[in-house]
Design a protein around this motif. Structure first.
Motif, PDB file in Angstrom:
ATOM      1  N   LEU A  30       0.830  -1.207   0.000  1.00  0.00           N
ATOM      2  CA  LEU A  30       0.000   0.000   0.000  1.00  0.00           C
ATOM      3  C   LEU A  30       0.865   1.259   0.000  1.00  0.00           C
ATOM      4  O   LEU A  30       0.566   2.238  -0.697  1.00  0.00           O
ATOM      5  CB  LEU A  30      -0.925  -0.014   1.224  1.00  0.00           C
ATOM      6  N   ALA A  31       1.962   1.230   0.751  1.00  0.00           N
ATOM      7  CA  ALA A  31       2.831   2.407   0.822  1.00  0.00           C
ATOM      8  C   ALA A  31       3.422   2.736  -0.551  1.00  0.00           C
ATOM      9  O   ALA A  31       3.491   3.902  -0.960  1.00  0.00           O
ATOM     10  CB  ALA A  31       3.952   2.172   1.837  1.00  0.00           C
ATOM     11  N   HIS A  32       3.833   1.715  -1.298  1.00  0.00           N
ATOM     12  CA  HIS A  32       4.397   1.931  -2.628  1.00  0.00           C
ATOM     13  C   HIS A  32       3.352   2.502  -3.578  1.00  0.00           C
ATOM     14  O   HIS A  32       3.622   3.418  -4.360  1.00  0.00           O
ATOM     15  CB  HIS A  32       4.938   0.619  -3.183  1.00  0.00           C
ATOM     16  N   LEU A  75       1.012   7.115  -6.646  1.00  0.00           N
ATOM     17  CA  LEU A  75      -0.118   8.017  -6.859  1.00  0.00           C
ATOM     18  C   LEU A  75       0.284   9.457  -6.590  1.00  0.00           C
ATOM     19  O   LEU A  75      -0.068  10.378  -7.354  1.00  0.00           O
ATOM     20  CB  LEU A  75      -1.282   7.607  -5.952  1.00  0.00           C
ATOM     21  N   ALA A  76       1.034   9.711  -5.527  1.00  0.00           N
ATOM     22  CA  ALA A  76       1.464  11.069  -5.196  1.00  0.00           C
ATOM     23  C   ALA A  76       2.373  11.637  -6.282  1.00  0.00           C
ATOM     24  O   ALA A  76       2.246  12.799  -6.675  1.00  0.00           O
ATOM     25  CB  ALA A  76       2.178  11.072  -3.837  1.00  0.00           C
TER      26      ALA A  76
END
Length: 390
Positions: free
Chosen positions: A8-10, A15-16
């Motif tokens: 999820l962090a990746h 996305l950012a």
């Protein structure tokens, strides 16, 4: 292939980064940059409507496109001669990047010389950077050196500890400029970025001694506001072109925002019968333009047979190039009635900047051939005195 899910962090980091990229691309400055690079512009209002006669194809390049929705819609501003307008940074802004300066001759102004004739250049001066970093010159080496509208030759380099450069002319190598052929470029104001690119390119042609910018009927009137038509912008660009072309003979510039008329051409001094005058034009079904080289070469062949003044060492030519949408029928008739010949670069549809470069290359080759036919230097100097100037 086995699919391995990302954490999820990746996914959030990807996305950012994507959102940041989209914000950058949607920035107004980036949108304006993309519009400049792709050649978008608005059509000026037409009094005759869209069905009026147009001469499209020879000089305009790609079909004009309209600005995207949301672009500014202020009415066009028309400048009179000598009037200036302050505007914000735009396609023709002062921060446009034209890459490193190309120099085949270090050009200096007379005012930069000391009493002894040497010139001190600061370490940040682009000429110093070019001499030290690009050419790799050291103290005691020589470089090609010239004075604006003056002699050229060699200069000895002295590099100080701070990176500054002092150039000392080698007097025995300095020679004054000789009389050469002359080309006048008459240009209907084009798209600002193309105009800014064209200044150094035109000045790099040794025979170009005068550039006249006027307003064509199909020119976008907003282009008259362009910073690229201000002396503070085009002056350094012309000197850049002179350095690249290894020339010292200066280039005169006339910017006159008037429509084409016989009166204007007369006041600009373009009625010289000893010069080959060519109008780049696509013609129509009733008028097939001459081939440009054939016209200029034929003009001087006939003149040489008559021993007319201005041929030989210093033949002269005038090349008229229209805006992106070409000349109108009315403008073409004014030119031809004034003594210009309707000429063509062939069947290809060219952009204005391409047409200018191709036209100048062809005219230069024809003038070289005319010059080789030869007259005495005295005849050439006499022709220059007789030749009118605007």
């Amino acid at each position: 292939c086995e699919f391995k899910p990302f954490g999820l962090a990746h996914a959030l980091r990807v996305l950012a980064a994507t959102l940041r990229l989209l914000r950058i691309l949607d920035h107004p400055g980036q949108r304006k940059f993309r519009e400049c690079r792709t050649g978008y512009y608005r059509f000026p209002a037409s009094k005759t409507g869209s069905t009026g006669p147009m001469r499209l194809g020879t000089l305009g390049g790609a079909v004009p496109r309209v600005l995207p929705v949301g672009s500014t819609t202020e009415s066009p501003k028309i400048l009179s001669a000598g009037q200036s307008v302050t505007r914000s940074a735009s396609c023709d802004g002062e921060n446009s990047n034209f890459g490193p300066r190309e120099m085949n001759l270090v050009l200096i102004r007379k005012a930069e010389q000391s009493d002894g004739g040497s010139v001190a250049l600061a370490s940040k001066d682009e000429r110093s950077v070019h001499i030290v970093n690009h050419l790799g010159k050291k103290t005691g080496d020589t470089v090609s050196f010239g004075i604006y509208d003056g002699p050229r030759g060699k200069a000895t380099v002295t590099v100080d500890d701070g990176g500054g450069v002092r150039l000392t002319p080698v007097q025995e190598t300095m020679v004054p400029p000789e009389p050469e052929p002359e080309i006048t470029v008459l240009l209907a104001v084009p798209f600002p970025m193309r105009m800014k690119w064209l200044w150094p390119v035109m000045a790099s042609f040794n025979y170009v001694t005068r550039i006249v910018v006027i307003r064509g009927e199909l020119s976008n009137h907003e282009f008259c506001d362009s910073r690229s038509l201000r002396e503070g912008v085009y002056g350094p660009l012309i000197e850049k072109g002179m350095s690249q072309g290894a020339r010292t003979r200066g280039v005169k510039v006339d910017v006159c925002f008037e429509n084409v008329s016989a009166d204007l051409l007369g006041r600009l001094g373009l009625g010289d019968n000893s010069a080959a005058r060519a109008l780049l034009d696509c013609g129509d079904e009733n008028n097939v333009p001459k081939e440009l080289y054939g016209h200029v070469d034929g003009f001087f062949s006939d003149a040489h047979g008559r021993r007319a003044s201005g041929v030989g060492s210093c033949p002269a030519a005038t090349l008229a190039v229209g805006p992106e949408r070409g000349w109108t029928e009315k403008e073409a008739k004014i030119f031809t009635d004034f003594g210009f010949a309707s000429t063509s670069l062939g069947s290809s549809i060219l952009r204005v900047d391409t047409a200018v470069v191709a036209g100048l290359g062809i005219v230069t080759a024809a003038l070289d051939k005319a010059r080789r036919r030869g007259t005495t230097l005295e005849e050439c100097q006499t022709a220059k005195v007789k030749r009118p100037r605007g």
